[in-house]
Scaffold this motif. Structure first.
Motif, PDB file in Angstrom:
ATOM      1  N   ASN A  50       0.626  -1.194   0.126  1.00  9.59           N
ATOM      2  CA  ASN A  50       0.087  -0.063   0.087  1.00  9.59           C
ATOM      3  C   ASN A  50       0.876   1.346  -0.159  1.00  9.59           C
ATOM      4  OD1 ASN A  50      -1.591   2.183   0.511  1.00  9.59           O
ATOM      5  ND2 ASN A  50      -3.104   0.776   1.967  1.00  9.59           N
ATOM      6  N   SER A  99       0.606   4.200   0.778  1.00  5.81           N
ATOM      7  CA  SER A  99       0.200   4.890   2.106  1.00  5.81           C
ATOM      8  C   SER A  99       1.262   4.552   3.351  1.00  5.81           C
ATOM      9  CB  SER A  99      -1.226   4.994   2.482  1.00  5.81           C
ATOM     10  OG  SER A  99      -1.442   3.665   2.955  1.00  5.81           O
ATOM     11  N   ALA A 100       1.619   3.320   2.971  1.00  8.09           N
ATOM     12  CA  ALA A 100       2.705   2.748   4.175  1.00  8.09           C
ATOM     13  C   ALA A 100       4.010   3.475   3.940  1.00  8.09           C
ATOM     14  CB  ALA A 100       2.779   1.139   3.916  1.00  8.09           C
ATOM     15  N   ASN A 107       5.666   5.456   6.775  1.00  7.08           N
ATOM     16  CA  ASN A 107       4.829   5.203   7.931  1.00  7.08           C
ATOM     17  C   ASN A 107       5.332   3.934   8.667  1.00  7.08           C
ATOM     18  OD1 ASN A 107       3.355   7.547   8.032  1.00  7.08           O
ATOM     19  ND2 ASN A 107       1.998   6.668   6.350  1.00  7.08           N
ATOM     20  N   LYS A 137      -0.542  -3.799   9.497  1.00  8.77           N
ATOM     21  CA  LYS A 137      -1.802  -3.685   8.850  1.00  8.77           C
ATOM     22  C   LYS A 137      -1.788  -2.657   7.617  1.00  8.77           C
ATOM     23  CE  LYS A 137      -6.612  -2.873   9.615  1.00  8.77           C
ATOM     24  NZ  LYS A 137      -7.791  -2.203  10.825  1.00  8.77           N
ATOM     25  N   GLU A 138      -1.230  -1.461   7.836  1.00  8.93           N
ATOM     26  CA  GLU A 138      -1.142  -0.607   6.801  1.00  8.93           C
ATOM     27  C   GLU A 138      -0.547  -1.003   5.429  1.00  8.93           C
ATOM     28  OE1 GLU A 138       0.143  -0.477   9.544  1.00  8.93           O
ATOM     29  OE2 GLU A 138       1.547   1.066  10.004  1.00  8.93           O
ATOM     30  N   ASP A 169      -0.782  -3.797   3.883  1.00  4.39           N
ATOM     31  CA  ASP A 169      -1.782  -4.800   2.951  1.00  4.39           C
ATOM     32  C   ASP A 169      -1.014  -6.006   2.355  1.00  4.39           C
ATOM     33  OD1 ASP A 169      -3.954  -3.284   3.522  1.00  4.39           O
ATOM     34  OD2 ASP A 169      -3.844  -2.252   1.781  1.00  4.39           O
TER      35      ASP A 169
END
Length: 756
Positions: free
Chosen positions: A69, A71-72, A75, A110-111, A113
Motif C-alpha cells: 500500500n 500510504s505505508a 509510515n 496492517k497498513e 496490506d
C-alpha cells in the motif's frame, strides 16, 4: 532455469548503468521508485521495497515500494532486530522464508496490506562497515524464491549501495537540527623550480583550487548584473548536463569509476527541497547567487557537524556542486569553459577523488604547493598522464584566476606569465616530442650481457595502463595495486564492483602472470570514509593488512572478488602488504582458504589454488625470513616502505626527505639477506619499489641475486637497456663492494661511480 539466470544477468546489467536511473528520475523519491520497479520486474516479484536506516531515530523506514500500500511509505518503521526486515539489518545477512507469517520474528503491519505475500526474501544494503538499509522482495506463491535469487538480490543491493546511501543522507538531512571574502593578494612570480611528480608539459590558464567547506566561490563577474529565477533554473539544468558529460568521459578514461563519481551531486540536484529553498529565497527578493550560497552553506554546515566521518566528507561534494551552479549562473549565455576544464590547477592538497574530477574536465596540469612525490596522488596523476609538479611556494595560491602558466613537469619548472620567447621554445619542444612520439622497442626477453635471464613485470595502478604494459612486452603484472578503486570512491566498493574491475584485468592479461596485492590503505593512502586514517603517525598506524584483518567482511569481499574474477585465469598470485610477523601471514592466508571454501559451498566459479605470497616492507621480517620462506609461495620487496621503516623516515614528509637514503648500508645489507634467503629456499622474489627502476641501484639488485623486477610500464625500456649492458660477474662484484662498506659517504660514492 536458463531464463531465470538471464533475467538475473539483465538485472545486474541494468543496475550497472546507475546514470540511467539518476537521469530518468525527477527527484530522490522517483529514483528509489524506479529502483524497486526495476528489481521487481527482473525477479518477477509481486513486491519490492527499500527500507532505509534513519540515523536520528535509529529506525528502519519504508522509503519506497511497489506492491504494498503506497500510504505505508514513511509510515512503517521498526528498530534493528525487529521483524524479519529488522533482523536482516541487524545481522547483515539475507533472510529467505517460504511462509513468512509462520516465522516467530515476523511482524505484521496492517497498513502495508501484505497479508497475501507469503514468500519473503530480504538482503542488507551495506557499504563496507556502513549499514544503509534493507532490500526486500515478496511473492504470493509459497516458497517462490531460490538460492539463485538470494545471490542476485545481494548483487543488486551491492550495485545500488552507493546511490542508495546518498539518497538516505539527503533524506536524513531534513531531520538534523540547524547549526548555527575570499582574500586576493597576488604576488609577482616569474619562474619557480619545483619537483616533478608526473612528467609532461602544459601551457594553459590557471585555476585555483581551495578547500573551504564554509565558504563558496565568490562572484568573479559583474556584480551589478541582475539575475533572474530563470537564470537559476537554466544553471541547474546546465550543471546536470555538464555532470553527465563529465561522468561519461571519465568512465571511458577510467574503467574503475563504475560507480558515479558525481552520484551525490545528481541526487542533490534531484532534491526538490534543495532547489525549492533556493527558489523561495529568490522569489522573496534574494539574488540567485546569494540564494544558492545561503542554502548550500546551510547544507554544508549540517554535513560538517555530523558525528559520522563519511557524512562530513559529503560537505566537499556539496560545495563543489554549489560552485558549479554559481559558475553557470555567472556565465549564462557564454560558451567558454569553466572550473578546471583545460586549466592548470594550483592546489594546497588534493584527494584522489578530486584528481579524478579534474581528469574528467580534461585538466592540463596540476601544481601542488605541498606533498611528497611518492604519494598516491602523484601515482594517480602519472597513471592518468596528468603533468604534476610539487613546489613549496604557498603564494602560488594567491595568483589571479586565468593567469597564463607554462608547466614543464619533466624537470619541474613553472613559468608564470611566460614571455613570448619561452612560449616559442616550449612550442618547439612540443613539436619535437610529437615527431618522436611512440613506444620504445623492447625485446620479448630480458637478458644480461652474459645471457642470464631476468624477468620484467609491470606495476599497474589503473586498468588504462594495461595496454602500455602489453605493448612494451611486460611478462605479466608484478604488482596490481588494488587500493585505487577504494581511493577514488566515497564509500567501499562492493564485491560486485571489485569483481568487474578484476575480471577486466584478468581478461586483458590472459596467458600472463598477474600478482595482486590485497588492499593497502592507510598511511599516505587514506580513506575519508574509513577508520584507517587515525593516529598521530598514520604510516605506523592502522593500515594495510592490519586494517583488513580487523575488518573481515571487507577483506573477504575483496578476496572473493579476486577469486571469482580469476575463475578462468591460470597464473594468479595473491600477496599481502605490510606483513610483520609469521602469525599475521598465516592468518591472512587462512582468510583466502576460507573464502575458497565458501565459494565452493555457494557453487560459484572461482580460482581453485592461487599462489599466496607477501610483500616485504617491514624490517622485522629480515630475521625470520627462513620461516616465511617455508610458508610463502613467493616474495616481493616494496623498497619504498622497507627504506622508510628501516631508517625511521616518513617518505611523504619533505622536512626529512634528505634522510631517505636507499644506499644506507643497513638497507643494502637487509635486501641482500632477504634475497639470499628466498633464493636458498627456491622461492621467487622480485623487487617492485622505486629502487627497481633507478639506474644506480639496478646493478646492485642484479648483483645480490634478484632475477625478477616489476616497475611502472614507462620504465620498462630503460630497465631492460640497463640490464642488457650488465654482466653477472660485474654486478656481483659491485654488490660485494657495497655490502662491505659501513658509512653513508662510502656507499654513496660507490653508487655514484657505478660499474666501471
Amino acid at each position: 532455469m536458463a531464463q531465470n539466470k538471464e533475467d538475473h544477468l539483465n538485472l545486474l546489467c541494468d543496475l550497472g548503468d546507475l546514470a540511467a536511473l539518476f537521469t530518468g528520475s525527477q527527484d530522490i523519491e522517483s529514483f528509489l521508485q524506479l529502483t524497486v520497479e526495476l528489481v521487481a520486474r527482473h525477479l518477477k516479484a509481486d513486491v519490492c521495497s527499500i527500507y532505509l536506516y534513519d540515523i536520528s531515530t535509529k529506525e528502519l523506514v519504508l522509503q519506497s515500494t511497489i506492491g504494498l500500500n503506497p500510504s505505508a511509505v514513511r509510515n512503517i518503521r521498526m528498530k534493528p532486530g525487529e521483524g524479519l526486515v529488522g533482523n536482516t539489518f541487524e545481522q547483515m545477512k539475507p533472510v529467505r522464508e517460504a511462509y513468512a507469517s509462520t516465522n516467530p520474528m515476523f511482524k505484521y503491519f496492517k497498513e502495508a496490506d501484505e497479508d497475501r505475500f507469503e514468500s519473503f526474501l530480504a538482503v542488507p544494503i551495506q557499504r563496507g562497515v556502513q549499514k544503509i538499509g534493507v532490500l526486500v522482495v515478496q511473492h504470493e506463491k509459497h516458497d517462490y524464491f531460490t538460492a539463485t535469487d538470494v545471490m542476485a538480490l545481494r548483487a543488486s543491493a551491492s550495485q545500488l549501495a552507493s546511490a542508495v546511501e546518498n539518497a538516505r543522507l539527503l533524506i536524513d538531512l531534513y531531520q538534523m537540527s540547524e547549526k548555527n571574502h575570499e582574500n586576493q593578494a597576488a604576488e609577482s612570480l616569474n619562474f619557480i623550480k619545483g619537483e616533478s611528480a608526473s612528467g609532461g608539459y602544459a601551457f594553459a590558464a590557471s585555476a585555483i583550487f581551495k578547500k573551504s567547506h564554509g565558504r563558496l566561490i565568490s562572484d568573479p563577474y559583474d556584480l551589478n548584473k541582475t539575475y533572474t529565477i530563470n537564470d537559476f533554473y537554466k544553471a541547474v539544468k546546465r550543471t546536470s548536463e555538464q555532470l553527465m558529460d563529465l561522468q561519461s568521459r571519465l568512465a571511458q578514461r577510467l574503467p574503475e569509476s563504475a560507480s558515479l563519481i558525481f552520484s551525490a551531486h545528481f541526487l542533490i540536484l534531484k532534491d526538490p527541497k534543495y532547489i525549492n529553498k533556493i527558489a523561495e529565497q529568490i522569489k522573496e527578493g534574494v539574488s540567485p547567487p546569494d540564494a544558492v550560497r545561503s542554502v548550500t552553506k546551510h547544507y554544508i554546515e549540517i554535513f560538517s557537524f555530523s558525528p559520522h566521518a563519511y557524512i562530513r566528507e559529503k560537505a566537499s561534494d556539496m560545495e563543489d556542486l554549489g560552485g558549479r551552479i554559481l559558475k553557470n549562473i555567472f556565465r549564462t549565455g557564454l560558451e567558454e569553459s569553466f572550473l578546471s576544464e583545460h586549466r592548470i590547477v594550483i592546489a594546497g592538497e588534493l584527494y584522489p577523488s578530486e584528481i579524478l574530477k579534474m581528469a574528467s574536465e580534461d585538466v592540463k596540469g596540476i601544481i601542488l604547493v605541498k606533498g611528497g612525490i611518492t604519494s598516491h596522488v602523484s601515482i594517480l596523476a602519472r597513471s592518468m598522464q596528468i603533468p604534476l609538479v610539487i613546489a613549496d611556494r604557498a603564494e602560488l595560491l594567491n595568483l589571479p584566476e586565468d593567469t597564463p602558466i607554462l608547466l614543464d613537469a619533466e624537470i619541474g619548472n613553472i613559468y608564470v606569465n611566460p614571455s613570448e620567447a619561452i612560449i616559442n621554445q616550449f612550442e618547439e619542444q612540443r613539436k619535437v616530442r610529437e615527431t618522436t612520439a611512440g613506444l620504445a622497442e623492447m625485446n620479448p626477453e630480458t637478458r644480461t650481457k652474459d645471457g642470464v635471464r631476468v624477468h620484467l613485470f609491470a606495476n599497474i595502478n589503473l586498468l588504462s595502463e594495461l595496454s602500455t604494459a602489453r605493448d612494451l612486452k611486460a611478462e605479466g603484472i608484478g604488482l596490481y595495486r588494488t587500493e585505487f578503486p577504494f581511493l577514488i570512491r566515497s564509500a567501499f566498493p562492493s564485491e560486485e564492483e571489485q569483481y568487474l574491475i578484476f575480471k577486466r584485468l584478468f581478461d586483458e592479461m590472459a596467458g600472463l602472470e598477474v600478482t595482486i596485492r590485497t588492499l593497502d590503505v592507510g598511511g599516505d593512502k587514506a580513506l575519508a570514509y574509513a577508520d584507517a586514517t587515525s593516529g598521530a603517525n598514520p604510516q605506523m598506524g592502522f593500515r594495510s593488512i592490519r586494517f583488513c584483518l580487523h575488518h573481515r567482511s571487507i577483506f573477504e569481499q575483496h578476496i572473493r572478488a579476486i577469486l571469482r574474477a580469476a575463475a578462468d585465469f591460470e597464473k594468479l598470485r595473491i600477496m599481502f602488504p605490510l606483513i610483520s610477523s609469521l602469525d599475521e601471514f598465516l592468518e591472512a592466508r587462512q582468510s583466502v582458504k576460507d573464502c575458497i571454501t565458501a565459494l565452493e559451498h555457494e557453487n560459484l566459479a572461482h580460482h581453485l589454488k592461487p599462489e599466496i605470497g607477501m610483500m616485504i616492507e617491514v624490517p622485522s621480517v629480515v630475521e625470520i625470513m627462513d620461516g616465511f620462506a617455508r610458508e610463502s609461495d613467493f616474495f616481493s620487496v616494496g623498497t619504498n616502505d622497507f627504506v622508510q621503516y628501516t631508517l625511521a623516515v616518513d617518505r611523504t614528509n619533505e622536512k626529512v626527505a634528505d634522510y631517505y637514503r636507499p644506499y644506507h648500508p643497513s638497507v643494502l645489507r637487509g635486501l641482500a639477506r632477504i634475497v639470499k634467503s628466498a633464493n636458498d629456499n627456491c622461492k621467487d622474489i622480485s623487487i617492485c619499489g622505486e629502487m627497481a627502476h633507478e639506474p644506480e641501484y639496478i646493478p646492485f639488485l642484479i648483483g645480490i641475486g634478484v632475477r625478477a623486477i616489476s616497475v611502472d610500464p614507462r620504465f620498462l625500456p630503460l630497465v631492460q637497456k640497463i640490464i642488457s649492458s650488465l654482466s653477472i660477474t660485474q654486478a656481483a662484484k659491485h654488490a660485494g663492494e657495497l655490502l662491505s662498506v659501513e658509512t653513508l659517504k662510502d656507499a654513496r660514492n660507490l653508487i655514484q661511480a657505478g660499474i666501471i
